[in-house]
Design a protein around this motif. Structure first.
Motif, PDB file in Angstrom:
ATOM      1  N   GLU A 161       0.914  -1.198   0.222  1.00 28.55           N
ATOM      2  CA  GLU A 161      -0.006  -0.165  -0.035  1.00 28.55           C
ATOM      3  C   GLU A 161       0.914   1.282   0.041  1.00 28.55           C
ATOM      4  O   GLU A 161       1.647   1.655   0.887  1.00 28.55           O
ATOM      5  CB  GLU A 161      -0.962   0.080   1.379  1.00 28.55           C
ATOM      6  N   ALA A 181      -0.912  -3.739   5.402  1.00 32.37           N
ATOM      7  CA  ALA A 181      -1.471  -2.304   5.422  1.00 32.37           C
ATOM      8  C   ALA A 181      -2.398  -2.450   4.108  1.00 32.37           C
ATOM      9  O   ALA A 181      -3.587  -2.174   4.325  1.00 32.37           O
ATOM     10  CB  ALA A 181      -0.648  -1.209   5.209  1.00 32.37           C
ATOM     11  N   LEU A 232       4.184   4.067  10.041  1.00 32.23           N
ATOM     12  CA  LEU A 232       4.886   2.675  10.040  1.00 32.23           C
ATOM     13  C   LEU A 232       6.381   3.090  10.247  1.00 32.23           C
ATOM     14  O   LEU A 232       6.917   2.462  11.171  1.00 32.23           O
ATOM     15  CB  LEU A 232       4.764   1.954   8.698  1.00 32.23           C
ATOM     16  N   ARG A 265      -6.692  -2.610   4.416  1.00 29.07           N
ATOM     17  CA  ARG A 265      -7.277  -1.618   3.951  1.00 29.07           C
ATOM     18  C   ARG A 265      -8.246  -1.936   3.081  1.00 29.07           C
ATOM     19  O   ARG A 265      -9.483  -1.437   2.841  1.00 29.07           O
ATOM     20  CB  ARG A 265      -6.154  -0.296   3.398  1.00 29.07           C
ATOM     21  N   GLY A 276       0.421   6.625   5.765  1.00 29.96           N
ATOM     22  CA  GLY A 276       0.589   5.248   6.262  1.00 29.96           C
ATOM     23  C   GLY A 276       1.994   4.964   6.544  1.00 29.96           C
ATOM     24  O   GLY A 276       2.284   4.295   7.651  1.00 29.96           O
TER      25      GLY A 276
END
Length: 283
Positions: free
Chosen positions: A148, A240, A157, A244, A153
């Protein structure tokens, strides 16, 4: 396994090579007649996983093209006399030129119901390309283990490590040095030029698979390995993407997770084939 070595040249004069596996039976239970499959970042069309997957699908009556994209290997030659290519210099957006050239070859071989497919970074490109191009002959998308590419994001992370790297890449661009190489060790082990890093992980989320999946306009399958989504072999971008996509719950999107599988599907290639085969039979 018998494969035809094939080649194309994109409209911007990038030469590409691949291997085409014709169906070994005439009958098939899927309306999809061919997969056009792109390798992962820095890889190439002749990885055994891809060729074995192709041989198994060909035995089900579905042709398989394992194809190089311009991002094959880390650095490679491009157009004669032109700039270097390879993953370090690749823009995801350019995959639409690569897929277009390969689709033209497949159409010349009689294929009319094609699935764009790919593994890892190739999966990101399959989803992005169909969301942009909506090729008439493409009736499905298969994305195996994409990450992703979501800017916030990545900050969540990797924190300051990502922020500092992104700012360094942007600064190099601003200084007119787009081809300086970066190897930050995250969000996965790879080498990028400053231009490619900024493009890939841009704040506008241009390559987010969750956002692009909504726009493919056709049945779309995502497959992940459980070990890349959690556990000691985790790849956070893949985890992720899986979460999502599940949360988005798009009606035309199917998300499958294979127990015990890592990003390379070592020891789980048969299960990967079975997931693809079963889904294709229902398309």
């Amino acid at each position: 396994m018998l494969a035809d070595l094939v080649d194309v040249t994109t409209e911007d004069e990038i030469p590409l090579n691949g291997a085409y596996l014709a169906p070994s039976i005439t009958a098939r239970r899927s309306r999809i007649d061919c997969l056009c499959f792109f390798h992962g970042d820095g890889g190439h069309f002749y990885r055994p996983l891809y060729l074995e997957l192709g041989a198994r699908l060909a035995a089900q009556g579905i042709a398989f093209l394992s194809a190089n994209r311009r991002g094959h290997d880390i650095v490679s030659n491009g157009a004669r006399g032109g700039a270097l290519q390879g993953y370090a210099h690749e823009s995801v957006d350019h995959a639409r030129f690569d897929y277009a050239a390969w689709i033209e070859l497949l159409q010349a071989r009689g294929h009319r119901a094609i699935a764009l497919a790919g593994h890892s970074g190739g999966a990101v490109r399959a989803v992005y390309t169909q969301s942009k191009m909506h090729f008439e002959s493409v009736e499905a998308v298969i994305a195996i283990s994409p990450g992703e590419y979501h800017h916030q994001g990545l900050i969540d992370l990797h924190g300051e490590v990502f922020v500092d790297t992104y700012q360094q890449a942007q600064s190099l661009l601003d200084q007119g040095q787009p081809d300086v190489y970066l190897r930050p060790g995250m969000p996965f082990g790879a080498t990028w030029s400053a231009r490619a890093f900024v493009d890939c992980f841009h704040p506008d989320g241009r390559y987010s698979v969750t956002a692009r999946a909504q726009q493919t306009g056709c049945p779309t399958l995502f497959v992940f390995g459980a070990e890349e989504c959690a556990g000691p072999q985790i790849l956070p971008l893949c985890g992720a993407a899986m979460q999502r996509l599940r949360d988005a719950a798009y009606g035309h999107v199917t998300v499958k997770v294979i127990d015990g599988a890592n990003h390379g599907y070592e020891g789980r290639d048969a299960e990967l084939f079975e997931v693809l085969r079963d889904w294709l039979m229902g398309v």
